[in-house]
Design an enzyme around this catalytic site. Structure first.
Site, mmCIF file in Angstrom:
data_model
loop_
_atom_site.group_PDB
_atom_site.id
_atom_site.type_symbol
_atom_site.label_atom_id
_atom_site.label_comp_id
_atom_site.label_asym_id
_atom_site.label_seq_id
_atom_site.Cartn_x
_atom_site.Cartn_y
_atom_site.Cartn_z
ATOM 1 N N LYS A 197 -35.403 -29.465 30.924
ATOM 2 C CA LYS A 197 -35.175 -29.906 32.442
ATOM 3 C C LYS A 197 -35.795 -31.428 32.669
ATOM 4 O O LYS A 197 -36.324 -32.164 31.683
ATOM 5 C CB LYS A 197 -36.277 -28.117 32.316
ATOM 6 C CG LYS A 197 -37.494 -29.108 31.400
ATOM 7 C CD LYS A 197 -38.753 -30.340 32.360
ATOM 8 C CE LYS A 197 -39.977 -30.624 31.679
ATOM 9 N NZ LYS A 197 -40.598 -32.061 31.731
ATOM 10 N N LEU B 13 -38.300 -32.978 27.698
ATOM 11 C CA LEU B 13 -36.978 -32.494 28.568
ATOM 12 C C LEU B 13 -37.013 -30.925 27.886
ATOM 13 O O LEU B 13 -36.510 -30.552 28.948
ATOM 14 C CB LEU B 13 -35.115 -33.010 27.156
ATOM 15 C CG LEU B 13 -35.172 -34.563 27.842
ATOM 16 C CD1 LEU B 13 -34.191 -34.864 26.833
ATOM 17 C CD2 LEU B 13 -35.336 -35.012 28.955
ATOM 18 N N SER C 90 -40.300 -25.524 25.240
ATOM 19 C CA SER C 90 -40.597 -24.208 26.291
ATOM 20 C C SER C 90 -39.041 -24.329 27.186
ATOM 21 O O SER C 90 -38.881 -22.376 27.307
ATOM 22 C CB SER C 90 -41.239 -25.679 27.604
ATOM 23 O OG SER C 90 -41.988 -26.062 26.661
ATOM 24 N N ASP D 117 -45.005 -25.212 29.906
ATOM 25 C CA ASP D 117 -43.611 -25.585 31.297
ATOM 26 C C ASP D 117 -43.200 -24.409 31.351
ATOM 27 O O ASP D 117 -41.678 -24.649 31.447
ATOM 28 C CB ASP D 117 -42.947 -26.955 30.134
ATOM 29 C CG ASP D 117 -43.145 -27.948 31.630
ATOM 30 O OD1 ASP D 117 -44.188 -27.653 32.167
ATOM 31 O OD2 ASP D 117 -43.275 -28.640 30.543
HETATM 32 O O1 C5P Z 1 -49.584 -25.609 27.779
HETATM 33 P P1 C5P Z 1 -48.708 -26.231 26.743
HETATM 34 O O2 C5P Z 1 -49.708 -25.812 24.512
HETATM 35 O O3 C5P Z 1 -47.565 -26.957 26.077
HETATM 36 O O4 C5P Z 1 -49.610 -27.862 26.792
HETATM 37 C C1 C5P Z 1 -49.801 -28.681 25.769
HETATM 38 C C2 C5P Z 1 -51.034 -29.856 26.059
HETATM 39 O O5 C5P Z 1 -50.375 -30.840 26.745
HETATM 40 C C3 C5P Z 1 -52.447 -29.431 26.103
HETATM 41 O O6 C5P Z 1 -52.705 -28.812 24.551
HETATM 42 C C4 C5P Z 1 -52.941 -30.333 27.064
HETATM 43 O O7 C5P Z 1 -53.356 -31.617 25.516
HETATM 44 C C5 C5P Z 1 -51.768 -31.050 27.285
HETATM 45 N N1 C5P Z 1 -51.493 -30.263 29.292
HETATM 46 C C6 C5P Z 1 -52.596 -30.292 29.578
HETATM 47 N N2 C5P Z 1 -52.176 -29.945 31.724
HETATM 48 C C7 C5P Z 1 -51.344 -28.850 31.783
HETATM 49 C C8 C5P Z 1 -50.522 -29.279 30.514
HETATM 50 C C9 C5P Z 1 -50.750 -29.469 29.273
HETATM 51 O O8 C5P Z 1 -53.697 -31.414 30.290
HETATM 52 N N3 C5P Z 1 -51.302 -28.774 33.054
#
Ligand code: C5P
Length: 286
Positions: free
Chosen positions: A11, A101, A105, A138
């Site tokens: 993406k 990218l 996810s 994502d």
């Molecule tokens: O959800 P995911 O594990 O992919 O997110 C990785 C990190 O990115 C989270 O631990 C956080 O620090 C940050 N993040 C965030 N706000 C979001 C998505 C991700 O702060 N909406």
């Protein structure tokens, strides 16, 4: 159980805006996402050992549930109350890792689609996206793919009219960014400006490619350390010099992409960037 092969497209962010930090530690986002046909390929087959094992052509990726592909399989079973089974996931990785990218996810989303087939579960994409929320912010978007507005943590999705077909040249400069670290930094930097998300939505509605490419914008470019920002700008300049209609960093980087309405110009940009960085690709929007 049948062996299934699934594709996981990368993406790109046409826009990425951070609206603020939430009480749960995440950030509220507003981003327009687009998938491109640069794909990883995953095969899901009955496992020879215990639990879920991931093997891939990239040596440093974890083989257990720290790999989002394995985490997705476990989340699928948990959601359907199916006991975990031996499962081998073979991952042919093409999408650069730690590039913004959505590779990890998208691999997770592909596993959810593949598990749905293997188990004949008949879940809708919306139901799979809901399971994906637990795997990563994502992942729900990656389950749906195409062109979409993502809000909230990334899981509140609205389908958008598809971007007029065009070519994307993607290039990952020789540095990686830690996503949590960059999210941490964005809270303390003064953002120069924000993307014109409403204008982007209008341009998509009208199928206006120049209107889209004029509005490519990612607030995370403002939070990069100077040395990294220089490299991002260097790639953007090559893309624009070769005829890109617009160029911007994707996600939390470090990949940068440019959009082209002309394949020859895109090929030329790819050739120029390959002289600088080997992780350079030509893809089409899908
Ligand atoms: O959800 P995911 O594990 O992919 O997110 C990785 C990190 O990115 C989270 O631990 C956080 O620090 C940050 N993040 C965030 N706000 C979001 C998505 C991700 O702060 N909406």
């Amino acid at each position: 159980m049948q062996t299934v092969e699934v594709k996981a497209p990368a993406k790109i962010n046409l826009t990425l805006d951070v609206l603020g930090k939430r009480e749960d530690g995440y950030h509220d986002l507003r981003m327009v996402m687009q998938s491109v046909d640069l794909c990883d390929t995953l095969t899901l087959a009955d496992g020879g050992g215990a639990g879920v094992r991931v093997s891939s052509n990239v040596g440093f990726l974890p083989c257990d549930e720290r790999n989002l592909a394995a985490a997705a399989a476990l989340a699928f079973w948990r959601a359907l109350d199916i006991p975990a089974q031996p499962l081998d996931i073979t991952l042919k990785k093409i999408i650069p890792v730690c590039a913004g990218l959505g590779g990890g996810s998208s691999d997770a989303a592909a596993v959810l689609r593949g598990m749905n087939l293997r188990h004949n579960a008949g879940l809708s994409l919306t139901e799979l996206a809901k399971i994906g929320e637990r795997v990563g912010s994502d992942v729900p978007y990656c389950v749906l793919g195409s062109t979409a507005l993502a809000e909230g943590r990334g899981e509140v999705l609205r389908e958008l009219p598809t971007l007029p077909k065009c070519w994307a040249v993607l290039c990952k400069p020789d540095f990686s960014v830690s996503t949590p670290a960059l999210f941490g930094k964005i809270d303390s930097v003064r953002l120069r400006c924000h993307p014109d998300t409403e204008g982007m939505l209008r341009a998509l509605e009208q199928g206006d490619l120049p209107g889209v490419t004029r509005r490519l914008y990612n607030v995370f470019e403002d939070a990069l350390p100077e040395r990294c920002a220089d490299k991002v700008n260097q790639v953007k300049n090559v893309l624009i010099d070769c005829g890109a209609l617009g160029a911007v960093m994707s996600g939390t980087g470090s990949a940068v992409y440019g959009l082209f309405d002309n394949e020859q110009a895109a090929q030329q940009a790819k050739a120029e960037l390959l002289k600088l960085y080997p992780e350079t690709f030509l893809a089409q929007t899908v």
